[in-house]
Motif scaffolding. Structure first.
Motif, PDB file in Angstrom:
ATOM      1  N   TRP A  54       0.832  -1.207   0.000  1.00  8.29           N
ATOM      2  CA  TRP A  54       0.000   0.000   0.000  1.00  8.29           C
ATOM      3  C   TRP A  54       0.864   1.253   0.000  1.00  8.29           C
ATOM      4  CZ3 TRP A  54      -1.077   4.565   2.262  1.00  8.29           C
ATOM      5  CH2 TRP A  54      -2.363   5.081   2.138  1.00  8.29           C
ATOM      6  N   ARG A  55       1.867   1.248   0.857  1.00 11.34           N
ATOM      7  CA  ARG A  55       2.716   2.427   1.013  1.00 11.34           C
ATOM      8  C   ARG A  55       3.482   2.707  -0.283  1.00 11.34           C
ATOM      9  NH1 ARG A  55       1.492   5.937   3.878  1.00 11.34           N
ATOM     10  NH2 ARG A  55       1.046   4.412   5.487  1.00 11.34           N
ATOM     11  N   THR A  56       3.963   1.638  -0.918  1.00 13.50           N
ATOM     12  CA  THR A  56       4.694   1.810  -2.175  1.00 13.50           C
ATOM     13  C   THR A  56       3.783   2.428  -3.224  1.00 13.50           C
ATOM     14  OG1 THR A  56       5.952  -0.136  -1.582  1.00 13.50           O
ATOM     15  CG2 THR A  56       6.090   0.539  -3.873  1.00 13.50           C
ATOM     16  N   ALA A  57       2.525   1.957  -3.274  1.00 15.24           N
ATOM     17  CA  ALA A  57       1.573   2.512  -4.244  1.00 15.24           C
ATOM     18  C   ALA A  57       1.314   3.985  -3.944  1.00 15.24           C
ATOM     19  CB  ALA A  57       0.269   1.719  -4.201  1.00 15.24           C
ATOM     20  N   CYS A  58       1.240   4.321  -2.666  1.00 10.73           N
ATOM     21  CA  CYS A  58       0.977   5.699  -2.267  1.00 10.73           C
ATOM     22  C   CYS A  58       2.148   6.599  -2.680  1.00 10.73           C
ATOM     23  CB  CYS A  58       0.749   5.763  -0.750  1.00 10.73           C
ATOM     24  SG  CYS A  58       0.373   7.402  -0.139  1.00 10.73           S
ATOM     25  N   THR A  59       3.358   6.149  -2.400  1.00 10.03           N
ATOM     26  CA  THR A  59       4.556   6.917  -2.769  1.00 10.03           C
ATOM     27  C   THR A  59       4.623   7.119  -4.275  1.00 10.03           C
ATOM     28  OG1 THR A  59       5.821   6.224  -0.847  1.00 10.03           O
ATOM     29  CG2 THR A  59       7.095   6.784  -2.794  1.00 10.03           C
ATOM     30  N   ASN A  60       4.383   6.050  -5.035  1.00 10.19           N
ATOM     31  CA  ASN A  60       4.435   6.168  -6.497  1.00 10.19           C
ATOM     32  C   ASN A  60       3.392   7.161  -6.993  1.00 10.19           C
ATOM     33  OD1 ASN A  60       6.474   4.314  -6.537  1.00 10.19           O
ATOM     34  ND2 ASN A  60       5.178   2.574  -7.080  1.00 10.19           N
ATOM     35  N   SER A  61       2.221   7.131  -6.368  1.00  3.34           N
ATOM     36  CA  SER A  61       1.148   8.036  -6.773  1.00  3.34           C
ATOM     37  C   SER A  61       1.538   9.496  -6.517  1.00  3.34           C
ATOM     38  CB  SER A  61      -0.133   7.671  -6.017  1.00  3.34           C
ATOM     39  OG  SER A  61      -1.106   8.662  -6.167  1.00  3.34           O
ATOM     40  N   ILE A 289      -7.130  -5.607   4.993  1.00  2.00           N
ATOM     41  CA  ILE A 289      -7.571  -4.257   4.601  1.00  2.00           C
ATOM     42  C   ILE A 289      -6.509  -3.688   3.657  1.00  2.00           C
ATOM     43  CG2 ILE A 289      -8.098  -1.918   5.443  1.00  2.00           C
ATOM     44  CD1 ILE A 289      -9.075  -3.195   8.057  1.00  2.00           C
ATOM     45  N   ASP A 290      -6.922  -2.979   2.649  1.00  2.00           N
ATOM     46  CA  ASP A 290      -6.100  -2.290   1.625  1.00  2.00           C
ATOM     47  C   ASP A 290      -6.579  -2.642   0.215  1.00  2.00           C
ATOM     48  OD1 ASP A 290      -4.479  -0.951   3.385  1.00  2.00           O
ATOM     49  OD2 ASP A 290      -2.672  -2.136   3.018  1.00  2.00           O
ATOM     50  N   ALA A 291      -6.786  -3.961  -0.047  1.00  2.00           N
ATOM     51  CA  ALA A 291      -7.103  -4.435  -1.408  1.00  2.00           C
ATOM     52  C   ALA A 291      -5.944  -4.208  -2.367  1.00  2.00           C
ATOM     53  CB  ALA A 291      -8.410  -3.826  -1.932  1.00  2.00           C
ATOM     54  N   VAL A 292      -4.738  -4.589  -1.943  1.00  2.00           N
ATOM     55  CA  VAL A 292      -3.573  -4.539  -2.837  1.00  2.00           C
ATOM     56  C   VAL A 292      -3.568  -5.784  -3.724  1.00  2.00           C
ATOM     57  CG1 VAL A 292      -2.136  -3.138  -1.293  1.00  2.00           C
ATOM     58  CG2 VAL A 292      -2.076  -5.635  -1.094  1.00  2.00           C
ATOM     59  N   LYS A 293      -2.734  -5.738  -4.768  1.00  2.00           N
ATOM     60  CA  LYS A 293      -2.707  -6.861  -5.714  1.00  2.00           C
ATOM     61  C   LYS A 293      -2.443  -8.196  -5.040  1.00  2.00           C
ATOM     62  CE  LYS A 293      -2.051  -5.157 -10.298  1.00  2.00           C
ATOM     63  NZ  LYS A 293      -1.161  -4.330 -11.090  1.00  2.00           N
ATOM     64  N   GLY A 294      -1.524  -8.212  -4.072  1.00  6.78           N
ATOM     65  CA  GLY A 294      -1.201  -9.450  -3.370  1.00  6.78           C
ATOM     66  C   GLY A 294      -2.438 -10.080  -2.741  1.00  6.78           C
ATOM     67  N   MET A 304      -7.222 -16.389   0.839  1.00  5.41           N
ATOM     68  CA  MET A 304      -7.687 -15.233   1.618  1.00  5.41           C
ATOM     69  C   MET A 304      -9.153 -15.025   1.248  1.00  5.41           C
ATOM     70  SD  MET A 304      -5.662 -11.661   1.860  1.00  5.41           S
ATOM     71  CE  MET A 304      -6.450 -10.177   2.406  1.00  5.41           C
ATOM     72  N   ASN A 305      -9.945 -14.540   2.187  1.00  3.50           N
ATOM     73  CA  ASN A 305     -11.384 -14.471   1.930  1.00  3.50           C
ATOM     74  C   ASN A 305     -11.874 -13.086   1.518  1.00  3.50           C
ATOM     75  OD1 ASN A 305     -10.823 -16.629   4.228  1.00  3.50           O
ATOM     76  ND2 ASN A 305     -12.479 -17.340   2.897  1.00  3.50           N
ATOM     77  N   ALA A 306     -11.329 -12.036   2.108  1.00  2.00           N
ATOM     78  CA  ALA A 306     -11.847 -10.708   1.778  1.00  2.00           C
ATOM     79  C   ALA A 306     -10.805  -9.628   2.046  1.00  2.00           C
ATOM     80  CB  ALA A 306     -13.097 -10.410   2.615  1.00  2.00           C
ATOM     81  N   SER A 307     -10.940  -8.534   1.318  1.00  2.00           N
ATOM     82  CA  SER A 307     -10.110  -7.367   1.617  1.00  2.00           C
ATOM     83  C   SER A 307     -10.952  -6.109   1.478  1.00  2.00           C
ATOM     84  CB  SER A 307      -8.896  -7.298   0.683  1.00  2.00           C
ATOM     85  OG  SER A 307      -8.078  -6.220   1.079  1.00  2.00           O
ATOM     86  N   ILE A 308     -10.808  -5.269   2.472  1.00  2.00           N
ATOM     87  CA  ILE A 308     -11.553  -4.016   2.535  1.00  2.00           C
ATOM     88  C   ILE A 308     -10.664  -2.948   1.897  1.00  2.00           C
ATOM     89  CG2 ILE A 308     -12.564  -2.331   4.169  1.00  2.00           C
ATOM     90  CD1 ILE A 308     -13.847  -5.240   4.175  1.00  2.00           C
ATOM     91  N   TYR A 351      -9.725  -8.010 -10.566  1.00  2.36           N
ATOM     92  CA  TYR A 351      -8.252  -8.068 -10.562  1.00  2.36           C
ATOM     93  C   TYR A 351      -7.590  -7.362 -11.757  1.00  2.36           C
ATOM     94  CZ  TYR A 351      -3.525  -9.943 -10.252  1.00  2.36           C
ATOM     95  OH  TYR A 351      -2.168 -10.062 -10.183  1.00  2.36           O
ATOM     96  N   PRO A 352      -8.032  -7.640 -12.998  1.00  2.00           N
ATOM     97  CA  PRO A 352      -7.337  -7.015 -14.138  1.00  2.00           C
ATOM     98  C   PRO A 352      -7.375  -5.494 -14.144  1.00  2.00           C
ATOM     99  CG  PRO A 352      -8.863  -8.743 -14.864  1.00  2.00           C
ATOM    100  CD  PRO A 352      -9.132  -8.514 -13.432  1.00  2.00           C
ATOM    101  N   THR A 353      -8.343  -4.904 -13.457  1.00  2.00           N
ATOM    102  CA  THR A 353      -8.453  -3.451 -13.494  1.00  2.00           C
ATOM    103  C   THR A 353      -7.743  -2.779 -12.312  1.00  2.00           C
ATOM    104  OG1 THR A 353     -10.463  -3.380 -12.159  1.00  2.00           O
ATOM    105  CG2 THR A 353     -10.765  -3.684 -14.527  1.00  2.00           C
ATOM    106  N   ARG A 354      -7.187  -3.566 -11.414  1.00  2.00           N
ATOM    107  CA  ARG A 354      -6.553  -2.984 -10.220  1.00  2.00           C
ATOM    108  C   ARG A 354      -5.271  -2.246 -10.576  1.00  2.00           C
ATOM    109  NH1 ARG A 354      -9.662  -1.938  -6.500  1.00  2.00           N
ATOM    110  NH2 ARG A 354      -8.001  -1.986  -4.949  1.00  2.00           N
ATOM    111  N   GLN A 355      -5.074  -1.090  -9.987  1.00  2.00           N
ATOM    112  CA  GLN A 355      -3.878  -0.291 -10.304  1.00  2.00           C
ATOM    113  C   GLN A 355      -2.760  -0.450  -9.283  1.00  2.00           C
ATOM    114  OE1 GLN A 355      -4.684   3.863 -11.473  1.00  2.00           O
ATOM    115  NE2 GLN A 355      -6.828   3.255 -11.445  1.00  2.00           N
ATOM    116  N   TYR A 356      -3.026  -1.126  -8.200  1.00  2.00           N
ATOM    117  CA  TYR A 356      -1.978  -1.283  -7.172  1.00  2.00           C
ATOM    118  C   TYR A 356      -2.122  -2.604  -6.473  1.00  2.00           C
ATOM    119  CZ  TYR A 356      -5.747   0.179  -4.031  1.00  2.00           C
ATOM    120  OH  TYR A 356      -6.931   0.280  -3.367  1.00  2.00           O
TER     121      TYR A 356
END
Ligand code: GYE
Length: 356
Positions: A54-61, A289-294, A304-308, A351-356
């Motif tokens: 998450w943090r890496t995506a935030c920094t890149n953004s 929580i986050d909904a990162v690609k991983g 894993m069952n869910a991500s917020i 998944y295919p539309t996720r940016q991070y």
């Protein structure tokens, strides 16, 4: 709503005009200068570190948006230490930057440095994590002792609501995955202690389940949910795994549900669960929580069952807000992120539309 749109439109015109002035009347530069300035805006940015996807995506953004907005970004990585953040901000003040943005690693301990920014006349934007006063507008804008004046705007998520959403998902789905239990035992991996992300998620999760939000362990009023283990994994994969290993040793057969305050810790925990001979996603229901690609990869794989979702792509809003502040245009005190929830029913499609 109409009025807000009009204001936004007027703001955009000003921003575009400023950009054109800098670019010599042409180009598609988005901002970067303010009225009466003949150089780029200089922004000091104090980031926490690089503890998670998450943090890496935030920094890149943030970095990409600064380029897009033609803003000169001085970026500093605090490696998880508040002390380093204070030092970076002090350096930005000495350098007389135009504006400072920062992500406070923890909620407290900012009064002195933010007062120094106020004294230097440098506006500040709080990004992602908040400090006290983030959702309030000060009664007297000149009262330096009112925390509501310590920064101009906060751009980030409602962490408490993310905790609420995680609990709602557990209430709706735990029994579908592990039917026939009268009590669901929950283990929790908390984020960095004292951060707004950890505090908000901790409280929101308990509130919605009906568990006392002032203590780590407890049972819901209806008796259906019981938090039996709760410890910090500091938002990292390595510590998430380590703490989960200890949980598995002490209570491996009792845990039905795991809430991790971020996906990285959930992913670390999945490994620990597998190494302990249990099936993640089945024996233990896992919510991150986050909904990162991983997390999407793990949901598609069934571990894993869910991500917020918690949106890290805050860069464009930070730059837009900075330009507005420096142009003395009104800004929201709290720009709240809009987010969704994902689980195994919709993860593969998204998944295919996720940016991070
Ligand atoms: O959830 C976590 C990160 O502050 C919202 O910090 C952020 C959290 C995010 O390290 O992955």
């Amino acid at each position: 709503m109409k009025l807000a749109k009009k204001a936004l439109f007027a703001g955009l015109i000003l921003v575009i005009a400023a950009g054109m002035a800098f670019a010599g009347g042409g180009g598609d530069s988005k901002g970067g200068v303010t009225k009466g300035m003949d150089r780029k805006i200089v922004m000091g940015y104090s980031q926490i570190g690089a503890e998670s996807e998450w943090r890496t995506a935030c920094t890149n953004s943030v970095k990409a948006a600064a380029e897009e907005w033609n803003i000169d970004l001085r970026f500093s990585d605090a490696q998880q230490q508040q002390q380093n953040q204070l030092q970076a901000i002090r350096t930005f003040i000495q350098q007389k930057v135009d504006i400072i943005a920062f992500t406070p690693v923890v909620e407290t301990g900012w009064e002195a440095i933010l007062k120094e920014c106020l004294d230097a006349g440098i506006p500040t934007i709080c990004v992602d994590r908040s400090i006290e006063g983030s959702d309030r507008v000060a009664a007297n804008p000149n009262d330096k002792n009112d925390p509501d004046n310590w920064f101009t705007a906060f751009i980030g998520s409602d962490m408490e609501q993310e905790g609420n959403r995680a609990a709602k998902w557990v209430i709706a789905n735990a029994a579908k995955i592990k039917p026939g239990k009268s009590v669901y035992n929950i283990a929790e991996l908390q984020g960095t202690v004292g951060s707004s992300a950890q505090m908000g998620r901790f409280k929101g999760f308990r509130d919605t389940l009906g568990i006392n939000p002032t203590s780590a362990l407890g049972t819901s009023k209806d008796g259906k949910f019981k938090i039996i283990l709760s410890q910090t994994g500091d938002f990292t994969r390595a510590q998430g795994k380590q703490v989960m290993e200890a949980f598995m040793k002490s209570n491996g057969n009792d845990i039905d549900v795991l809430l991790a305050h971020n996906d990285d810790m959930a992913i670390g925990a999945i490994q620990a669960i597998q190494e302990a001979g249990k099936v993640p996603g089945k024996d233990i229901v896992i919510i991150g929580i986050d909904a990162v690609k991983g997390a999407f990869e793990a949901m598609v794989a069934g571990t894993m069952n869910a991500s917020i979702e918690c949106n890290p792509l805050l860069g464009p809003q930070v730059m837009e807000t900075a330009v507005k502040i420096l142009n003395k245009q009104p800004v929201e005190k709290w720009v709240v992120s809009t987010e969704s929830d994902y689980d195994q029913t919709n993860a593969a499609a998204a998944y295919p539309t996720r940016q991070y």
